[in-house]
Every structure is written in structure tokens, then in C-alpha cells.
Write a protein that holds these residues in place. Structure first.
Motif, PDB file in Angstrom:
ATOM      1  N   LEU A 229      50.827  25.521   0.138  1.00 15.12           N
ATOM      2  CA  LEU A 229      49.844  24.686   0.838  1.00 15.12           C
ATOM      3  C   LEU A 229      49.442  25.302   2.174  1.00 15.12           C
ATOM      4  O   LEU A 229      48.263  25.263   2.559  1.00 15.12           O
ATOM      5  N   ALA A 230      50.401  25.895   2.874  1.00 14.52           N
ATOM      6  CA  ALA A 230      50.079  26.550   4.152  1.00 14.52           C
ATOM      7  C   ALA A 230      49.157  27.743   3.918  1.00 14.52           C
ATOM      8  O   ALA A 230      48.229  27.994   4.697  1.00 14.52           O
ATOM      9  N   ALA A 231      49.388  28.474   2.834  1.00 11.57           N
ATOM     10  CA  ALA A 231      48.545  29.633   2.529  1.00 11.57           C
ATOM     11  C   ALA A 231      47.109  29.193   2.249  1.00 11.57           C
ATOM     12  O   ALA A 231      46.148  29.787   2.758  1.00 11.57           O
ATOM     13  N   ILE A 232      46.966  28.132   1.458  1.00 14.75           N
ATOM     14  CA  ILE A 232      45.620  27.625   1.122  1.00 14.75           C
ATOM     15  C   ILE A 232      44.917  27.145   2.390  1.00 14.75           C
ATOM     16  O   ILE A 232      43.746  27.450   2.620  1.00 14.75           O
ATOM     17  N   GLN A 233      45.641  26.406   3.215  1.00 14.25           N
ATOM     18  CA  GLN A 233      45.060  25.900   4.461  1.00 14.25           C
ATOM     19  C   GLN A 233      44.595  27.056   5.349  1.00 14.25           C
ATOM     20  O   GLN A 233      43.609  26.942   6.066  1.00 14.25           O
ATOM     21  N   HIS A 234      45.297  28.152   5.242  1.00 15.40           N
ATOM     22  CA  HIS A 234      45.013  29.363   6.015  1.00 15.40           C
ATOM     23  C   HIS A 234      43.816  30.132   5.429  1.00 15.40           C
ATOM     24  O   HIS A 234      43.279  31.034   6.066  1.00 15.40           O
ATOM     25  N   GLY A 235      43.420  29.765   4.189  1.00 16.90           N
ATOM     26  CA  GLY A 235      42.289  30.434   3.540  1.00 16.90           C
ATOM     27  C   GLY A 235      42.693  31.501   2.542  1.00 16.90           C
ATOM     28  O   GLY A 235      41.840  32.172   1.967  1.00 16.90           O
ATOM     29  N   ASP A 236      44.009  31.651   2.323  1.00 16.27           N
ATOM     30  CA  ASP A 236      44.479  32.631   1.335  1.00 16.27           C
ATOM     31  C   ASP A 236      44.448  32.024  -0.073  1.00 16.27           C
ATOM     32  O   ASP A 236      44.504  30.811  -0.237  1.00 16.27           O
ATOM     33  N   ILE A 237      44.383  32.902  -1.046  1.00 16.41           N
ATOM     34  CA  ILE A 237      44.512  32.482  -2.437  1.00 16.41           C
ATOM     35  C   ILE A 237      45.992  32.272  -2.720  1.00 16.41           C
ATOM     36  O   ILE A 237      46.799  33.177  -2.478  1.00 16.41           O
ATOM     37  N   ALA A 238      46.347  31.088  -3.228  1.00 14.56           N
ATOM     38  CA  ALA A 238      47.749  30.859  -3.570  1.00 14.56           C
ATOM     39  C   ALA A 238      48.129  31.754  -4.746  1.00 14.56           C
ATOM     40  O   ALA A 238      47.284  32.108  -5.567  1.00 14.56           O
ATOM     41  N   ALA A 239      49.396  32.126  -4.804  1.00  9.93           N
ATOM     42  CA  ALA A 239      49.897  32.926  -5.915  1.00  9.93           C
ATOM     43  C   ALA A 239      50.505  31.997  -6.960  1.00  9.93           C
ATOM     44  O   ALA A 239      51.025  30.939  -6.622  1.00  9.93           O
TER      45      ALA A 239
END
Ligand SMILES: [Zn+2]
Length: 398
Positions: free
Chosen positions: A346-356
Motif C-alpha cells: 500500500l505504501a508503494a502504491i501511494q508513492h506511485g510505484d507499481i506493486a509487485a
């Protein structure tokens, strides 16, 4: 097959109003979820497959409500075989047809479009490419179709109708067709925005409000957006579902998300890709749109995961999209991508990254556990810790 997924760090429900569930375990039996949160020692002991999630996040399998299905796992538009299986490696476990309009030489007469919808529905009733569930068979609304035609299709298992590519003189000619399709119990959908194929006119707020389909396809533009002022009108003056698509206008996607939040219409905000089209085959399209929406609106990441799962399921009356007992056992394990700056999905998505993605289960069968062939590697490592079935759950190496 009975599966137990243990050691989950977080469970996203699929319901944006209550997005999290407590506990760290999911139990499935056959193609259904049995329990979410905890499992007894006996349940773990009785499982055919036990998956250790290593602290990853479980989400419902994503539902892409705008896929250009034709026949088989093949897109004539981009001449690609195996794209649906590839989408499964992007977390999409259900693909809903946006009508079989990309079938080369597709029919345009009432008998022909009825036969096409029925054939498509039948061809995917049992066939799951790579484990993907495909809801196909969306009758293309053409002049001459009647209530009786729609009733006949509904009685035979077709559930969808699509306005936007028929031989109408103006989009207002769809009004009686949509009305009849709705009266027969079909879920009605409508192209929104500038024309995507030569000859078809733009469909804007006035047309949508006259037609009142269940779903405004790519309300953000497919790919060309309608006037900005029409978004608020459609949200305030109708209960039409607001489908935003990856292959559209990103600025109006964000505009629509913020308006849906502000005007109390987030129930109707649903995510899809509108691919494969001229924009291409996009296996990670759902993950991109979730990340774009969360990182650029500042609204919570879990909300958009739910808009891409449970909200689609509600609008399309599917038994999936939510992690709850009795629902379809379609589960995706998400994590922060290896090598990134964030420590959870969730932190990655919020950051704009594609989740793995670390695992995908559909219909209660693990389709792969470990490495998705399309996302970056996960930070944590999901693995099968016990299995009594003769199957290797590793994704094929590429
Ligand atoms: Zn489309």
C-alpha cells in the motif's frame, strides 16, 4: 483443493467503506473462500496447499471491467496470443468483455450481433485462459433489436449490452435500445467521450443522461474525454457507474476520482483498462491506474484497490471482488517491489510505484506462487510450505 494462506501482513477486503480485515490467514475450499482472518490448526492440517505469504498484503483478484475480448486468448487488434494469461500476472483475475466489437468482420445486423454475443458467452463459460475468468458476450446495440431479442439473450445466459458502435444516426437513437435492454435485465454499458472509431460521434453528458446506462464506459475518455463540466452533471444527476480506464485521459481520471469522493459517489467509481486496443496490450494496466489514482489524488491506495475489485463486482453483479466467506476464491498477494523505497504494497502504491505480485489464486487454484512474470520482484518472498498436489506453482521462467 483446500488452500490456506498464512502469515499475511494485511488483508484488503474489496469493500472501500471497510477496506481492511483483521487477521493474517485466508482459507479456501474448492472455488470458494471459507474463512478470512484466522484458521484452526485442523484446517491448516487438512489443507492440500499451505502458502506462507511472508507478511505480504492480500487483495481480492482485480476485475478489469473493460477488456476487448474476441475469441480464445487472442487479440486481433494487436495480433497477440496469450494476453489474458499475461493480465493474470498483473493481478487481474476476471476480465469483463466490452463487447466483441474487435472480432474481424463482426456482424452488424440484429441476428448477427445476437449470435455473436451468445457465441462469445458460451465460448468463455468454461474456458479460463491461464486461470482468468472471462465474462464475455455483450450484445452490440444495433437499430432493429427489440425487447424480445434482449429477453431471448438474457434467457440464454447473456448478461451485457453495449451502446456506442451501432449504426445509429445520433447517440439519442440508443435511448430506446438501452431502455429495452435494461427491461430485459441486461447490464447496459455505453461508450463515453470522443469517437474512437471513424464515423461514430462523440457521446457526452447530455447523451448519457438521456440514455442512463448502468455504466459509462471510460468516462475519463476512451481515449478522448468529454467536456469537464459534464462529469459533475453525470455524477449529480444520475446513478450511472463511472468507469475510468487506463487507456484514456489521466487528467480527467483524477478529476472524476476527486469529484466522486467529494459528491459521495465513490460507490460508483470503478477501474478498468480498455485494452487491448490501439493503446496496446497492458498486463499491468489495472496496477498502473490504481497507483496513478492513489499517488496523484492523495486518496488512500486501498480505496482504489476496492474500486478495481469489489466495486466492479457490485456493479456487474459478480460473486467475486471481495475477500469474504462464500465469495469466489480469487486472491492476489501484493508487496512492495524489491529495490524500491517503500516497505509495503500500500505504501508503494501511494508513492506511485507499481506493486509487485507474489501469488495469484483463481477459483481456489494457485496459478503461480513466487514471481509474477510481469511485475518487479516482491520484497518479501511468498512460498508454498506444504503441498500434497502434483503441481509446481512456480511461474514459467521467461
Ligand atoms: Zn473499449
Amino acid at each position: 483443493m483446500k488452500i490456506v494462506v498464512v502469515n499475511l501482513g494485511r488483508i484488503v477486503s474489496g469493500n472501500w467503506r471497510e477496506p481492511f480485515m483483521s487477521g493474517d490467514t485466508i482459507v479456501t475450499n474448492g472455488d470458494r473462500i471459507v474463512r478470512v482472518g484466522t484458521a484452526s490448526a485442523a484446517e491448516v492440517e487438512a489443507a492440500d496447499v499451505v502458502i506462507d505469504a511472508d507478511g505480504m498484503t492480500a487483495i481480492p483478484g482485480l476485475i478489469d471491467s473493460h477488456v476487448h475480448i474476441t475469441f480464445g486468448d487472442y487479440t486481433p487488434r494487436q495480433r497477440t496470443v496469450g494476453y489474458l494469461e499475461s493480465y493474470l500476472h498483473g493481478g487481474t483475475t476476471t476480465a469483463i468483455s466490452a463487447s466483441e466489437v474487435h472480432v474481424p468482420g463482426r456482424p452488424r445486423d440484429p441476428e448477427g450481433v445476437k449470435a455473436l454475443a451468445l457465441a462469445a458467452q458460451r465460448c468463455f463459460a468454461e474456458y479460463r485462459p491461464g486461470g482468468m475468468r472471462v465474462i464475455a458476450g455483450s450484445v452490440i446495440l444495433e437499430p432493429g433489436l427489440t425487447l424480445r431479442d434482449f429477453e431471448e439473450l438474457a434467457a440464454r445466459g447473456v448478461t451485457l449490452a453495449k451502446a456506442g458502435f451501432g449504426a445509429v444516426k445520433t447517440a439519442y437513437d440508443y435511448v430506446p435500445l438501452v431502455e429495452a435492454a435494461k427491461a430485459a435485465g441486461l447490464i447496459t454499458t455505453c461508450h463515453t467521450g470522443g469517437s474512437s472509431i471513424p464515423g461514430s460521434g462523440a457521446i457526452t453528458g447530455d447523451h448519457l443522461l438521456a440514455m442512463r446506462p448502468h455504466v459509462a464506459f471510460h468516462i475519463n475518455g476512451g481515449p478522448t474525454a468529454m467536456p469537464d463540466a459534464d462529469f459533475e452533471r453525470v455524477i449529480a444527476e444520475s446513478d450511472i457507474a463511472l468507469q475510468v480506464c487506463t487507456a484514456g485521459n489521466l487528467r480527467t481520471t483524477l478529476l472524476c476520482a476527486k469529484l466522486a469522493d467529494k459528491l459521495g459517489a465513490f460507490d460508483r467509481f470503478i477501474i478498468a483498462t480498455d485494452t487491448p486496443t490501439g493503446s496496446g496490450v497492458m498486463p499491468l494496466g489495472m496496477l498502473y491506474t490504481i497507483a496513478h489514482c492513489a499517488s496523484l489524488t492523495g486518496l488512500p491506495a486501498e480505496r482504489f484497490i476496492c474500486a478495481a475489485s469489489g466495486s466492479n463486482a457490485r456493479v456487474y453483479k459478480l460473486d467475486s471482488g471481495v475477500l469474504a466467506p462464500g465469495k469466489a476464491a480469487d486472491i492476489v498477494l501484493l508487496d512492495a517491489p524489491d529495490g524500491g523505497t517503500q516497505s509495503s504494497a500500500l505504501a508503494a502504491i501511494q508513492h506511485g510505484d507499481i506493486a509487485a505480485i507474489g501469488a495469484v489464486i483463481t477459483a481456489g487454484v494457485p496459478r503461480f506462487v513466487g514471481r509474477s512474470r510481469n511485475t518487479p520482484a516482491t520484497m518479501r518472498k511468498a512460498r508454498v510450505v506444504r503441498s500434497t498436489v502434483m503441481q509446481d506453482f512456480a511461474a514459467p521462467a521467461h
